[in-house]
Design a protein around this motif. Structure first.
Motif, PDB file in Angstrom:
ATOM      1  N   VAL A  93       0.833  -1.207   0.000  1.00  0.00           N
ATOM      2  CA  VAL A  93       0.000   0.000   0.000  1.00  0.00           C
ATOM      3  C   VAL A  93       0.867   1.255   0.000  1.00  0.00           C
ATOM      4  N   GLU A  94       1.918   1.255   0.801  1.00  0.00           N
ATOM      5  CA  GLU A  94       2.824   2.420   0.815  1.00  0.00           C
ATOM      6  C   GLU A  94       3.376   2.689  -0.576  1.00  0.00           C
ATOM      7  N   LEU A  95       3.831   1.630  -1.240  1.00  0.00           N
ATOM      8  CA  LEU A  95       4.402   1.776  -2.575  1.00  0.00           C
ATOM      9  C   LEU A  95       3.350   2.171  -3.602  1.00  0.00           C
ATOM     10  N   TYR A  96       2.224   1.476  -3.596  1.00  0.00           N
ATOM     11  CA  TYR A  96       1.219   1.672  -4.631  1.00  0.00           C
ATOM     12  C   TYR A  96       0.513   3.016  -4.552  1.00  0.00           C
ATOM     13  N   PRO A 102       5.081   6.353  -9.848  1.00  0.00           N
ATOM     14  CA  PRO A 102       3.849   5.915 -10.520  1.00  0.00           C
ATOM     15  C   PRO A 102       3.023   5.048  -9.567  1.00  0.00           C
ATOM     16  N   LYS A 103       1.740   5.031  -9.753  1.00  0.00           N
ATOM     17  CA  LYS A 103       0.840   4.292  -8.859  1.00  0.00           C
ATOM     18  C   LYS A 103       0.786   2.813  -9.245  1.00  0.00           C
ATOM     19  N   GLY A 104       0.412   1.984  -8.278  1.00  0.00           N
ATOM     20  CA  GLY A 104       0.253   0.566  -8.530  1.00  0.00           C
ATOM     21  C   GLY A 104       1.574  -0.177  -8.549  1.00  0.00           C
ATOM     22  N   CYS A 105       1.558  -1.377  -9.109  1.00  0.00           N
ATOM     23  CA  CYS A 105       2.722  -2.256  -9.146  1.00  0.00           C
ATOM     24  C   CYS A 105       3.217  -2.426 -10.581  1.00  0.00           C
ATOM     25  N   MET A 106       4.487  -2.162 -10.802  1.00  0.00           N
ATOM     26  CA  MET A 106       5.068  -2.284 -12.136  1.00  0.00           C
ATOM     27  C   MET A 106       4.934  -3.702 -12.690  1.00  0.00           C
ATOM     28  N   VAL A 107       5.175  -4.709 -11.855  1.00  0.00           N
ATOM     29  CA  VAL A 107       5.156  -6.098 -12.324  1.00  0.00           C
ATOM     30  C   VAL A 107       3.738  -6.564 -12.634  1.00  0.00           C
ATOM     31  N   VAL A 108       2.770  -6.048 -11.901  1.00  0.00           N
ATOM     32  CA  VAL A 108       1.381  -6.434 -12.129  1.00  0.00           C
ATOM     33  C   VAL A 108       0.795  -5.687 -13.331  1.00  0.00           C
ATOM     34  N   ILE A 171      -4.110  -2.590  -8.379  1.00  0.00           N
ATOM     35  CA  ILE A 171      -5.077  -1.971  -9.292  1.00  0.00           C
ATOM     36  C   ILE A 171      -5.774  -0.802  -8.608  1.00  0.00           C
ATOM     37  N   GLN A 172      -6.186  -0.992  -7.352  1.00  0.00           N
ATOM     38  CA  GLN A 172      -6.859   0.097  -6.648  1.00  0.00           C
ATOM     39  C   GLN A 172      -5.910   1.262  -6.391  1.00  0.00           C
ATOM     40  N   GLY A 173      -4.644   0.959  -6.105  1.00  0.00           N
ATOM     41  CA  GLY A 173      -3.652   2.029  -5.958  1.00  0.00           C
ATOM     42  C   GLY A 173      -3.514   2.821  -7.245  1.00  0.00           C
ATOM     43  N   ARG A 174      -3.453   2.117  -8.381  1.00  0.00           N
ATOM     44  CA  ARG A 174      -3.373   2.792  -9.685  1.00  0.00           C
ATOM     45  C   ARG A 174      -4.607   3.637  -9.932  1.00  0.00           C
ATOM     46  N   ASP A 175      -5.755   3.143  -9.470  1.00  0.00           N
ATOM     47  CA  ASP A 175      -7.017   3.862  -9.683  1.00  0.00           C
ATOM     48  C   ASP A 175      -7.216   5.028  -8.722  1.00  0.00           C
ATOM     49  N   GLY A 176      -6.280   5.227  -7.795  1.00  0.00           N
ATOM     50  CA  GLY A 176      -6.372   6.364  -6.892  1.00  0.00           C
ATOM     51  C   GLY A 176      -7.217   6.147  -5.655  1.00  0.00           C
ATOM     52  N   VAL A 177      -7.518   4.889  -5.329  1.00  0.00           N
ATOM     53  CA  VAL A 177      -8.255   4.628  -4.090  1.00  0.00           C
ATOM     54  C   VAL A 177      -7.391   5.108  -2.929  1.00  0.00           C
ATOM     55  N   PRO A 178      -7.954   5.866  -2.000  1.00  0.00           N
ATOM     56  CA  PRO A 178      -7.161   6.423  -0.900  1.00  0.00           C
ATOM     57  C   PRO A 178      -6.491   5.339  -0.044  1.00  0.00           C
ATOM     58  N   LYS A 179      -5.317   5.675   0.426  1.00  0.00           N
ATOM     59  CA  LYS A 179      -4.520   4.780   1.264  1.00  0.00           C
ATOM     60  C   LYS A 179      -5.317   4.265   2.461  1.00  0.00           C
ATOM     61  N   GLU A 180      -6.103   5.138   3.086  1.00  0.00           N
ATOM     62  CA  GLU A 180      -6.870   4.755   4.270  1.00  0.00           C
ATOM     63  C   GLU A 180      -7.831   3.609   3.967  1.00  0.00           C
ATOM     64  N   LEU A 182      -7.454   1.369   1.591  1.00  0.00           N
ATOM     65  CA  LEU A 182      -6.660   0.167   1.327  1.00  0.00           C
ATOM     66  C   LEU A 182      -6.176  -0.457   2.632  1.00  0.00           C
ATOM     67  N   ILE A 183      -5.835   0.365   3.599  1.00  0.00           N
ATOM     68  CA  ILE A 183      -5.410  -0.161   4.898  1.00  0.00           C
ATOM     69  C   ILE A 183      -6.570  -0.856   5.604  1.00  0.00           C
ATOM     70  N   LYS A 184      -7.789  -0.347   5.444  1.00  0.00           N
ATOM     71  CA  LYS A 184      -8.958  -1.041   6.003  1.00  0.00           C
ATOM     72  C   LYS A 184      -9.094  -2.430   5.390  1.00  0.00           C
ATOM     73  N   MET A 185      -8.818  -2.542   4.114  1.00  0.00           N
ATOM     74  CA  MET A 185      -8.865  -3.843   3.442  1.00  0.00           C
ATOM     75  C   MET A 185      -7.828  -4.792   4.049  1.00  0.00           C
ATOM     76  N   ILE A 186      -6.640  -4.262   4.349  1.00  0.00           N
ATOM     77  CA  ILE A 186      -5.599  -5.090   4.968  1.00  0.00           C
ATOM     78  C   ILE A 186      -6.062  -5.570   6.337  1.00  0.00           C
ATOM     79  N   ASN A 187      -6.634  -4.678   7.108  1.00  0.00           N
ATOM     80  CA  ASN A 187      -7.116  -5.061   8.444  1.00  0.00           C
ATOM     81  C   ASN A 187      -8.160  -6.166   8.358  1.00  0.00           C
ATOM     82  N   PHE A 188      -9.010  -6.086   7.351  1.00  0.00           N
ATOM     83  CA  PHE A 188     -10.018  -7.123   7.141  1.00  0.00           C
ATOM     84  C   PHE A 188      -9.340  -8.450   6.763  1.00  0.00           C
TER      85      PHE A 188
END
Length: 194
Positions: A93-96, A102-108, A171-180, A182-188
């Protein structure tokens, strides 16, 4: 007889090329674009990297040795499987979502869809992603052996789940979904790891 020394800093070139491919994808940037961006004649690019594909592969390797190497880093830095999974997801999440890159993951994201002429690039990136998936699954298998997870746990299923979360975060990082968010998703996601 020694060849003429390079007149450019290879690391600076790789950073610029990495960011261009990361942002635009392999097919989204031409050799002409690279010449302009890098400020190096195409002959020098070919001499140093062999081809656009050679430069791309070196740029991806550079990415994996630095920003994108968070799975290998977490293997070395964590003690429990829960710490491992949490660290890779948080590092992702920090990277993406890092505004300086650039947003998201280069390899993905840099070559999911390619023309047939560049199918070897897509397959190479697919293999890199597969290797990451194996590392994650093996760490989960080890956690089952070490009784960190119940013996009935399905290491392949859990590994696939973590990889799918990682890819979704890219993908969500590339799409600009806020970090907060994405972190909720990690907690889940972490509820699966006691």
């Amino acid at each position: 007889m020694a060849g003429r020394p390079r007149e450019f800093d290879i690391e600076k070139v790789l950073v610029k090329a990495r960011d261009a491919f990361w942002k635009n994808g392999y097919e989204g940037i031409s050799m002409s674009d690279l010449v302009t961006l890098l400020g190096i004649a195409s002959a020098r690019i070919y001499a140093a990297f062999g081809s656009k594909e050679g430069l791309f592969r070196k740029a991806v390797e550079f990415y994996m040795e630095h920003e994108g190497g968070f799975v290998s880093k977490a293997l070395l830095e964590t003690n429990t499987v829960k710490e491992f999974v949490q660290q890779i997801l948080l590092d992702a999440v920090e990277l993406y979502t890092d505004n300086s890159k650039p947003k998201g993951c280069m390899v993905v994201l840099s070559a999911i869809n390619c023309t047939e002429a560049n199918n070897n690039i897509r397959l190479w990136l697919e293999e890199l992603r597969h290797k990451q998936s194996i590392l994650i699954t093996k760490r989960i298998e080890q956690a089952i052996i070490n009784n960190e997870l119940p013996a009935v746990s399905d290491s392949q299923l859990l590994g696939d789940y973590v990889v799918n979360v990682l890819n979704g975060l890219a993908i969500q990082g590339r799409d600009g979904v806020p970090k907060e968010r994405l972190i909720k998703m990690i907690n889940f996601c972490m509820r699966l790891f006691p």
